[in-house]
Design a protein around this motif. Structure first.
Motif, short mmCIF file in Angstrom:
data_model
loop_
_atom_site.label_atom_id
_atom_site.label_comp_id
_atom_site.label_asym_id
_atom_site.label_seq_id
_atom_site.Cartn_x
_atom_site.Cartn_y
_atom_site.Cartn_z
N LYS A 7 -25.24 16.01 8.23
CA LYS A 7 -24.77 17.38 7.97
C LYS A 7 -23.60 17.64 8.90
CE LYS A 7 -26.30 22.07 7.30
NZ LYS A 7 -27.42 22.95 7.10
N ASP A 48 -22.37 23.94 4.74
CA ASP A 48 -22.54 23.44 3.38
C ASP A 48 -21.82 22.12 3.15
OD1 ASP A 48 -24.18 25.50 2.38
OD2 ASP A 48 -22.46 26.81 2.11
N SER A 49 -21.58 21.35 4.21
CA SER A 49 -20.87 20.08 4.05
C SER A 49 -21.67 18.94 4.66
CB SER A 49 -19.47 20.16 4.67
OG SER A 49 -19.57 20.48 6.04
N TYR A 50 -21.56 17.78 4.03
CA TYR A 50 -22.33 16.61 4.41
C TYR A 50 -21.45 15.37 4.33
CZ TYR A 50 -26.02 19.94 3.42
OH TYR A 50 -26.80 21.05 3.41
N ARG A 51 -21.93 14.25 4.92
CA ARG A 51 -21.20 13.00 4.86
C ARG A 51 -22.19 11.86 4.73
NH1 ARG A 51 -17.29 12.74 9.31
NH2 ARG A 51 -19.12 12.76 10.62
N ASP A 74 -16.17 15.53 -2.33
CA ASP A 74 -14.81 15.94 -1.99
C ASP A 74 -13.86 14.75 -1.86
OD1 ASP A 74 -15.16 18.67 -1.98
OD2 ASP A 74 -15.66 18.76 0.14
N ARG A 132 -20.05 18.39 -0.52
CA ARG A 132 -20.07 19.83 -0.26
C ARG A 132 -21.02 20.47 -1.26
NH1 ARG A 132 -16.30 23.31 -2.50
NH2 ARG A 132 -15.12 21.44 -3.02
N ARG A 133 -21.80 21.43 -0.78
CA ARG A 133 -22.70 22.19 -1.67
C ARG A 133 -21.97 23.44 -2.10
NH1 ARG A 133 -28.01 23.34 0.90
NH2 ARG A 133 -26.67 24.58 2.23
N VAL A 134 -21.83 23.62 -3.41
CA VAL A 134 -21.16 24.79 -3.98
C VAL A 134 -22.19 25.52 -4.84
CG1 VAL A 134 -19.25 25.59 -5.41
CG2 VAL A 134 -18.97 23.55 -4.00
N SER A 174 -17.41 12.34 1.67
CA SER A 174 -17.62 13.75 2.00
C SER A 174 -18.22 14.49 0.81
CB SER A 174 -16.28 14.41 2.37
OG SER A 174 -15.72 13.76 3.48
#
Length: 116
Positions: A3, A7-10, A69, A83-85, A81
């Protein structure tokens, strides 16, 4: 999976020996697929080979509302990358409560659980 923000993860994978043209990153049906393949090299007799050159494929199931992303290859490490939208229709919203005896009041709806 790491995390990196609210709202972003890798997703990170070690892909030493693979160039960007040897790696394919695709998303289909809420799944992230990372595949790698190397062209055949000249055959020789190796006593020890420190880097594996066999093809690989890794599949990650993505939670709902996750988007990819981009991907970056740096020093043998592939970072993808995510991202949760969450769409507006799925976010909690405030509902106004009106009674006959009092002025309008607002009550906050409870937060909905969401998958990471």
């Amino acid at each position: 999976m790491e995390k990196t923000g609210e709202d972003s993860y890798r997703v990170s994978l070690a892909v030493a020996g693979f160039a960007p043209e040897n790696i394919e990153v695709t998303v289909k049906d809420n799944a992230l697929l990372v595949a790698g393949h190397l062209a055949e090299e000249a055959k020789g007799e190796f006593l020890h080979r420190g880097i594996a050159t066999r093809a690989f494929q890794r599949r990650f199931v993505l939670a709902e509302h996750m988007v990819v992303d981009g991907a970056e290859l740096n020093n043998g490490l592939l970072n993808v990358s995510l991202r949760r939208v969450i769409p507006e229709s799925a976010k909690p919203r405030r509902i106004e409560i009106v009674t006959a005896k009092s002025a309008p009041q607002t009550v906050e709806a409870p937060a909905l659980p969401h998958a990471a």
